[in-house]
Motif scaffolding. Structure first.
Motif, PDB file in Angstrom:
ATOM      1  N   PRO A 107       0.819  -1.220   0.000  1.00  0.00           N
ATOM      2  CA  PRO A 107       0.000   0.000   0.000  1.00  0.00           C
ATOM      3  C   PRO A 107       0.851   1.267   0.000  1.00  0.00           C
ATOM      4  O   PRO A 107       0.448   2.289  -0.575  1.00  0.00           O
ATOM      5  CB  PRO A 107      -0.827  -0.119   1.278  1.00  0.00           C
ATOM      6  CG  PRO A 107      -0.082  -1.074   2.149  1.00  0.00           C
ATOM      7  CD  PRO A 107       0.571  -2.034   1.208  1.00  0.00           C
ATOM      8  N   GLY A 108       2.036   1.222   0.636  1.00  0.00           N
ATOM      9  CA  GLY A 108       2.907   2.384   0.627  1.00  0.00           C
ATOM     10  C   GLY A 108       3.399   2.726  -0.764  1.00  0.00           C
ATOM     11  O   GLY A 108       3.504   3.903  -1.130  1.00  0.00           O
ATOM     12  N   PHE A 109       3.701   1.695  -1.553  1.00  0.00           N
ATOM     13  CA  PHE A 109       4.108   1.909  -2.942  1.00  0.00           C
ATOM     14  C   PHE A 109       2.960   2.444  -3.787  1.00  0.00           C
ATOM     15  O   PHE A 109       3.126   3.359  -4.590  1.00  0.00           O
ATOM     16  CB  PHE A 109       4.618   0.599  -3.546  1.00  0.00           C
ATOM     17  CG  PHE A 109       4.718   0.611  -5.045  1.00  0.00           C
ATOM     18  CD1 PHE A 109       5.759   1.263  -5.675  1.00  0.00           C
ATOM     19  CD2 PHE A 109       3.736  -0.014  -5.818  1.00  0.00           C
ATOM     20  CE1 PHE A 109       5.836   1.294  -7.067  1.00  0.00           C
ATOM     21  CE2 PHE A 109       3.815   0.005  -7.203  1.00  0.00           C
ATOM     22  CZ  PHE A 109       4.870   0.656  -7.829  1.00  0.00           C
ATOM     23  N   ASP A 212      11.536   5.737  -8.092  1.00  0.00           N
ATOM     24  CA  ASP A 212      12.707   5.145  -7.447  1.00  0.00           C
ATOM     25  C   ASP A 212      12.444   5.054  -5.957  1.00  0.00           C
ATOM     26  O   ASP A 212      12.193   6.061  -5.304  1.00  0.00           O
ATOM     27  CB  ASP A 212      13.943   6.012  -7.706  1.00  0.00           C
ATOM     28  CG  ASP A 212      15.248   5.276  -7.427  1.00  0.00           C
ATOM     29  OD1 ASP A 212      15.231   4.314  -6.633  1.00  0.00           O
ATOM     30  OD2 ASP A 212      16.283   5.663  -7.999  1.00  0.00           O
ATOM     31  N   ILE A 213      12.508   3.834  -5.386  1.00  0.00           N
ATOM     32  CA  ILE A 213      12.204   3.697  -3.963  1.00  0.00           C
ATOM     33  C   ILE A 213      13.385   4.082  -3.075  1.00  0.00           C
ATOM     34  O   ILE A 213      13.240   4.179  -1.865  1.00  0.00           O
ATOM     35  CB  ILE A 213      11.734   2.265  -3.613  1.00  0.00           C
ATOM     36  CG1 ILE A 213      12.887   1.262  -3.676  1.00  0.00           C
ATOM     37  CG2 ILE A 213      10.581   1.841  -4.515  1.00  0.00           C
ATOM     38  CD1 ILE A 213      12.539  -0.089  -3.057  1.00  0.00           C
ATOM     39  N   ILE A 234       8.561   9.937  -9.196  1.00  0.00           N
ATOM     40  CA  ILE A 234       8.154   9.787  -7.796  1.00  0.00           C
ATOM     41  C   ILE A 234       9.398   9.355  -7.031  1.00  0.00           C
ATOM     42  O   ILE A 234      10.079   8.401  -7.429  1.00  0.00           O
ATOM     43  CB  ILE A 234       7.040   8.742  -7.620  1.00  0.00           C
ATOM     44  CG1 ILE A 234       5.757   9.196  -8.325  1.00  0.00           C
ATOM     45  CG2 ILE A 234       6.765   8.489  -6.134  1.00  0.00           C
ATOM     46  CD1 ILE A 234       4.621   8.170  -8.277  1.00  0.00           C
ATOM     47  N   ASP A 235       9.714  10.059  -5.941  1.00  0.00           N
ATOM     48  CA  ASP A 235      10.927   9.735  -5.193  1.00  0.00           C
ATOM     49  C   ASP A 235      10.641   8.766  -4.048  1.00  0.00           C
ATOM     50  O   ASP A 235       9.492   8.475  -3.715  1.00  0.00           O
ATOM     51  CB  ASP A 235      11.611  11.006  -4.678  1.00  0.00           C
ATOM     52  CG  ASP A 235      10.755  11.797  -3.697  1.00  0.00           C
ATOM     53  OD1 ASP A 235      10.256  11.196  -2.720  1.00  0.00           O
ATOM     54  OD2 ASP A 235      10.595  13.016  -3.885  1.00  0.00           O
ATOM     55  N   GLY A 236      11.722   8.297  -3.431  1.00  0.00           N
ATOM     56  CA  GLY A 236      11.614   7.258  -2.416  1.00  0.00           C
ATOM     57  C   GLY A 236      10.920   7.681  -1.138  1.00  0.00           C
ATOM     58  O   GLY A 236      10.406   6.827  -0.396  1.00  0.00           O
ATOM     59  N   LEU A 237      10.894   8.989  -0.843  1.00  0.00           N
ATOM     60  CA  LEU A 237      10.209   9.428   0.374  1.00  0.00           C
ATOM     61  C   LEU A 237       8.717   9.168   0.311  1.00  0.00           C
ATOM     62  O   LEU A 237       8.072   8.957   1.344  1.00  0.00           O
ATOM     63  CB  LEU A 237      10.464  10.916   0.631  1.00  0.00           C
ATOM     64  CG  LEU A 237      11.772  11.305   1.305  1.00  0.00           C
ATOM     65  CD1 LEU A 237      11.772  12.786   1.645  1.00  0.00           C
ATOM     66  CD2 LEU A 237      12.036  10.473   2.552  1.00  0.00           C
ATOM     67  N   GLU A 238       8.143   9.195  -0.887  1.00  0.00           N
ATOM     68  CA  GLU A 238       6.700   8.971  -1.019  1.00  0.00           C
ATOM     69  C   GLU A 238       6.319   7.587  -0.517  1.00  0.00           C
ATOM     70  O   GLU A 238       5.381   7.428   0.271  1.00  0.00           O
ATOM     71  CB  GLU A 238       6.279   9.152  -2.484  1.00  0.00           C
ATOM     72  CG  GLU A 238       6.437  10.550  -3.021  1.00  0.00           C
ATOM     73  CD  GLU A 238       5.396  11.513  -2.483  1.00  0.00           C
ATOM     74  OE1 GLU A 238       4.373  11.054  -1.934  1.00  0.00           O
ATOM     75  OE2 GLU A 238       5.606  12.730  -2.609  1.00  0.00           O
ATOM     76  N   MET A 239       7.037   6.575  -0.970  1.00  0.00           N
ATOM     77  CA  MET A 239       6.745   5.211  -0.523  1.00  0.00           C
ATOM     78  C   MET A 239       7.121   5.035   0.933  1.00  0.00           C
ATOM     79  O   MET A 239       6.391   4.377   1.701  1.00  0.00           O
ATOM     80  CB  MET A 239       7.487   4.196  -1.389  1.00  0.00           C
ATOM     81  CG  MET A 239       7.275   2.743  -0.952  1.00  0.00           C
ATOM     82  SD  MET A 239       8.017   1.581  -2.116  1.00  0.00           S
ATOM     83  CE  MET A 239       7.835   0.029  -1.217  1.00  0.00           C
ATOM     84  N   LEU A 240       8.250   5.615   1.346  1.00  0.00           N
ATOM     85  CA  LEU A 240       8.698   5.469   2.728  1.00  0.00           C
ATOM     86  C   LEU A 240       7.662   6.007   3.707  1.00  0.00           C
ATOM     87  O   LEU A 240       7.313   5.357   4.697  1.00  0.00           O
ATOM     88  CB  LEU A 240      10.031   6.192   2.927  1.00  0.00           C
ATOM     89  CG  LEU A 240      10.630   6.091   4.334  1.00  0.00           C
ATOM     90  CD1 LEU A 240      11.069   4.671   4.633  1.00  0.00           C
ATOM     91  CD2 LEU A 240      11.802   7.061   4.480  1.00  0.00           C
ATOM     92  N   VAL A 246       1.049   3.332   7.599  1.00  0.00           N
ATOM     93  CA  VAL A 246       0.280   2.121   7.908  1.00  0.00           C
ATOM     94  C   VAL A 246       0.875   1.424   9.129  1.00  0.00           C
ATOM     95  O   VAL A 246       0.153   0.993  10.040  1.00  0.00           O
ATOM     96  CB  VAL A 246       0.255   1.175   6.696  1.00  0.00           C
ATOM     97  CG1 VAL A 246      -0.567  -0.075   7.021  1.00  0.00           C
ATOM     98  CG2 VAL A 246      -0.312   1.876   5.471  1.00  0.00           C
ATOM     99  N   ALA A 247       2.215   1.337   9.170  1.00  0.00           N
ATOM    100  CA  ALA A 247       2.877   0.666  10.296  1.00  0.00           C
ATOM    101  C   ALA A 247       2.677   1.431  11.601  1.00  0.00           C
ATOM    102  O   ALA A 247       2.478   0.826  12.658  1.00  0.00           O
ATOM    103  CB  ALA A 247       4.365   0.513   9.991  1.00  0.00           C
TER     104      ALA A 247
END
Length: 270
Positions: A107-109, A212-213, A234-240, A246-247
């Motif tokens: 879901p984060g991705f 890029d994650i 989309i940069d890695g902070l978005e997924m992070l 959620v966590a």
């Protein structure tokens, strides 16, 4: 008196921004708890979970490279993550004391993609590790078209595509990136201290999206190359941040203040 706490484990772990993110939310919500980073080597993973099982203040952990697959052997899989994604990035303590594995990477991705229509469209994914598993799972649920998977071990890449029921091809890392609606780097290549990821993006259409994650550095070589071509990124902070949100709720029982995401990003980049 000891505080409740959660943490992120990995090897290496010094680059992790998770303590900053969770600490920001804990402070914003006035929750008296901690979130820390803990270096855990692969050999120490069994002892780590055995010790945390006996710690009444421990609420759970996020799991990063290289433990996302190996950690499954040390927790209960009540959500059937093993047969769906095949990797976990979050472990929580259940009310009965059991350690439960979960995956918030998927879901984060997906969250930063919003309503982007990928149905039937070709995509390219780099990597076949734990993060790639979550990403392929999310992409399969969006009904993507042919997937080109670039990985050092081509056989492993092909097995992953088959396992997720995805059509496409597995190629070595130096394989050409074909015309794709979306390109995702799901490896640590390009991260500080890791080898660069050099891809030829010339075949991508002008409306392609490059994701890029990696988030350290935030401006990776891949994203710089994409922006030089005028492509959306989309940069890695978005997924992070998405997976952390959620966590966080699983660990601390409260939804993080996502309306303050711009402030959080500013802090992380400062």
């Amino acid at each position: 008196m000891a505080k409740p706490y959660a943490e992120v484990i990995g090897d290496p772990i010094g680059h992790s921004k998770s303590p900053l993110i969770h600490g920001f939310w804990l402070k914003a919500l006035g929750i008296d708890a901690d979130y820390r980073a803990t270096h855990v080597t692969p050999d120490a993973l069994p002892d780590y979970f055995a010790e945390r099982t006996r710690d009444p203040d421990w609420r759970g952990c996020n799991v990063t490279v290289p433990h996302k697959v190996a950690a499954l052997a040390h927790v209960e899989d009540r959500g059937d993550v093993r047969s769906t994604i095949g990797a976990i990035n979050t472990v929580i303590r259940a009310g009965d004391g059991a350690l439960i594995g979960s995956n918030t990477d998927a879901p984060g991705f997906a969250a930063p993609l919003g309503t982007l229509d990928l149905a039937g469209k070709p995509v390219t994914v780099i990597g076949a590790g734990g993060a790639a598993r979550a990403i392929l799972y999310a992409l399969a649920r969006r009904g993507v078209g042919a997937v080109t998977l670039l990985n050092r071990n081509v056989e492993k890449g092909a097995a992953l595509l088959s396992g997720f029921g995805l059509d496409g091809q597995a190629l070595p890392l130096d394989g050409a990136v074909p015309a794709s609606a979306l390109v995702v780097n799901a490896t640590s290549l390009g991260m500080t201290g890791q080898p660069p990821l050099a891809l030829d993006l010339s075949a991508l259409p002008d409306d392609a999206l490059v994701y890029d994650i990696v988030y350290a550095p935030l401006e990776t070589g891949l994203l710089a190359a994409a922006r030089a071509r005028g492509l959306k990124t989309i940069d890695g902070l978005e997924m992070l941040i998405g997976q952390a949100a959620v966590a966080f709720e699983l660990f601390f029982g409260a939804a993080p203040p996502r309306e303050r995401d711009a402030e959080l990003r500013g802090m992380l980049l400062g």
